[in-house]
Design an enzyme around this catalytic site. Structure first.
Site, mmCIF file in Angstrom:
data_model
loop_
_atom_site.group_PDB
_atom_site.id
_atom_site.type_symbol
_atom_site.label_atom_id
_atom_site.label_comp_id
_atom_site.label_asym_id
_atom_site.label_seq_id
_atom_site.Cartn_x
_atom_site.Cartn_y
_atom_site.Cartn_z
ATOM 1 N N LYS A 112 -6.615 17.333 13.119
ATOM 2 C CA LYS A 112 -7.091 15.948 13.131
ATOM 3 C C LYS A 112 -7.315 15.448 14.562
ATOM 4 C CE LYS A 112 -6.448 15.331 8.591
ATOM 5 N NZ LYS A 112 -5.923 16.644 8.161
HETATM 6 C C1 LIG Z 1 -6.151 17.348 7.041
HETATM 7 C C2 LIG Z 1 -5.755 18.762 7.025
HETATM 8 C C3 LIG Z 1 -6.397 19.700 6.200
HETATM 9 C C4 LIG Z 1 -7.486 19.308 5.247
HETATM 10 O O1 LIG Z 1 -8.658 18.922 5.904
HETATM 11 P P1 LIG Z 1 -9.763 18.073 5.125
HETATM 12 O O2 LIG Z 1 -10.760 17.717 6.162
HETATM 13 O O3 LIG Z 1 -9.053 16.865 4.594
HETATM 14 O O4 LIG Z 1 -10.294 18.929 4.048
HETATM 15 C C5 LIG Z 1 -5.983 21.021 6.276
HETATM 16 N N1 LIG Z 1 -4.982 21.391 7.082
HETATM 17 C C6 LIG Z 1 -4.332 20.517 7.879
HETATM 18 C C7 LIG Z 1 -3.208 21.004 8.727
HETATM 19 C C8 LIG Z 1 -4.698 19.179 7.892
HETATM 20 O O5 LIG Z 1 -4.045 18.319 8.681
#
Ligand SMILES: *Cc1c(COP(=O)(O)O)cnc(C)c1O
Length: 495
Positions: A112
């Site tokens: 993120k």
């Molecule tokens: C948010 C997240 C995901 C999923 O990503 P999306 O964009 O919501 O599909 C997968 N792995 C981790 C560690 C995340 O923080």
């Protein structure tokens, strides 16, 4: 060429990229989508000579067309700096037949950060461009990682405030500690006694609450979203797929034009959608492999064309993927419906009222580039151990779901196209699950006790983000029901 944005549920009104970033979600509840997806205006071979920032500029300028060169470079330079613990920003690591694109070198050691490091810059720049006088209040629901990354990005950013809701019993110990220790005069963190979908629905309801919005405006506030529905998150996520391709080219692993497969551990469908946009813009991607955990609503959707959220919500060791309503999928649905806003709105209405919709055969044909797969808890744990035993490389639970699904895909299809697996979190973020997968003897220890053990096992230094929270004081202890979310936000803002 200028790219404008309209809602997936009503495309009659078009707005600029900066306005779409400020609004987050469209007034009709739809998501903003570009009215055209431009092709790259650079050659693939030129990627070899671009660092992360240059790649980011060349990709983002095509979609955020109302930002000037100076504005965009200001945002990029402010975001991708020493907050990341490697100059490469997103290194590519080869292990046992696949390339792991490490997206966890930012402040909160999950992917993120890739977008949330730049979103505050994009948003405050957008506010200036559009003469927004109100204070921007970021309202966010998190399955664990978005919350901390958004808090870290927006803490003490002038002209903004941020409220984060997380499922009290649905995140890892490290994730929770990261959030509740967040400093900053403009931040608020609240646990809710529900799951991520409850939190996300509560936030969406506030965004669609006209009365509340009017009240806020009067007091000098305006809501925006840092969730992955914001186009200001989606666009920066396209960058690292392009960058990874450049890295493979530079290192002679592929030749210009060669295809790659991309494997993404998926929850809200933002990360994999960014890869889909990268492909649309001209990145030679063969298959987009969408990996789910036991909450395999997306796997079932790709198999059958029926999206059905009516099922038990399962808490897994990859909590950031514990999601039954993948919001960003709506952008794909809109696209494969031939950009038919009414048709898409119908599906979303059906999802809201019955929890189910089924796409047409025509639409299903347009999903040929996608492959769905899933891993059980057992398969996810075995893959962590397997990869560690073979190579010494330690991956987190989310990445392991993708790695397992990729192995399975390769075994079934024999497709040996070079593959990039999005490695979405540092193993330090999900310590207990990772360590017990490697050896059951760690079972009695908690996340915090395991930090030094993981350092020994992996040979990777304890990230600064983990060191910091070992001793940081807890600053946020509020917990509420999902019905109380609105009143908590109002209390925080003093209205
Ligand atoms: C948010 C997240 C995901 C999923 O990503 P999306 O964009 O919501 O599909 C997968 N792995 C981790 C560690 C995340 O923080």
């Amino acid at each position: 060429m200028e790219v404008l944005y309209s809602s997936t549920r009503d495309k009659s009104r078009k707005i600029k990229a900066s306005e779409a970033i400020l609004k987050g979600l469209a007034d009709d509840g739809g998501l903003f989508v570009p009215d055209n997806v431009p092709a790259f205006d650079f050659s693939l071979s030129s990627l070899k000579d671009m660092d992360y920032k240059a790649t980011a500029y060349n990709v983002m300028k095509l979609l955020l067309t109302d930002f000037t060169e100076e504005e965009l470079k200001y945002c990029i330079n402010g975001a991708y700096d020493s907050k990341f613990d490697t100059e490469e920003i997103a290194p590519l690591v080869y292990a046992d037949g696949a390339y792991y694109l490490e997206l966890f070198h930012g402040k909160t050691i999950a992917f993120k950060d890739m977008a949330l490091s730049i979103l505050p810059f994009l948003m405050t720049t957008a506010a200036k461009k559009n003469n927004v006088k109100e204070k921007i209040i970021i309202l966010t629901a998190t399955s664990g990682d978005t919350g901390k990354a958004a808090l870290a990005g927006f803490a003490d950013v002038p002209g903004t405030g941020i409220v984060v809701f997380y499922p009290k019993n649905g995140v890892s110990a490290i994730q929770e500690k990261q959030m509740v220790t967040q400093k900053g005069d403009n931040v608020k963190v609240i646990g809710i006694t529900g799951n991520f979908d409850d939190a996300q629905t509560g936030v969406k309801m506030m965004f669609n609450d006209d009365e509340l919005k009017a009240e806020l405006k009067e007091k000098g506030y305006v809501f925006s979203s840092a969730n992955s529905i914001n186009i200001g998150r989606l666009v920066p996520q396209i960058v690292y797929y392009v960058y990874a391709y450049g890295n493979l080219l530079k290192n002679g692993k592929i030749s210009e034009g060669d295809k790659i497969n991309v494997v993404v551990p998926t929850g809200n469908f933002g990360n994999i959608l960014a890869a889909y946009y990268a492909k649309t813009m001209g990145l030679p991607i063969n298959k987009l492999i969408c990996a789910s955990n036991e909450n395999k609503v997306l796997y079932d959707f790709f198999e059958t064309g029926k999206y059905d959220r009516n099922r038990e919500f399962i808490l897994t060791s990859s909590p950031s993927m514990d999601i039954l309503i993948s919001s960003n999928l709506e952008r794909l649905i809109y696209t494969i419906a031939g950009c038919d806003d009414k048709k898409n709105a119908g599906f979303m209405e059906s999802l809201k009222s019955t929890g189910v919709y089924t796409i047409t055969d025509d639409m299903k044909e347009k999903l040929a580039d996608f492959v769905g797969g899933y891993a059980t808890e057992q398969q996810c744990a075995s893959k962590i151990k397997d990869l560690y035993d073979k190579t010494g490389y330690v991956i987190d639970t989310h990445t392991s779901v993708a790695a397992y699904v990729y192995d399975d895909y390769k075994a079934k299809t024999g497709d040996n196209t070079p593959a990039v697996i999005a490695s979405t979190a540092s193993p330090y973020k999900f310590m207990h699950s990772v360590m017990t997968a490697i050896d059951k003897k760690y079972d009695g220890l908690n996340d915090f006790e395991l930090i030094d053990e993981l350092a020994k096992v992996s040979g990777v230094d304890v990230p600064g983000a983990v060191e910091d929270i070992r001793t940081a004081p807890v600053l946020h202890t509020d917990v509420c029901d999902k019905e109380e979310m609105k009143s908590r936000v109002k209390a925080f803002l003093g209205i």
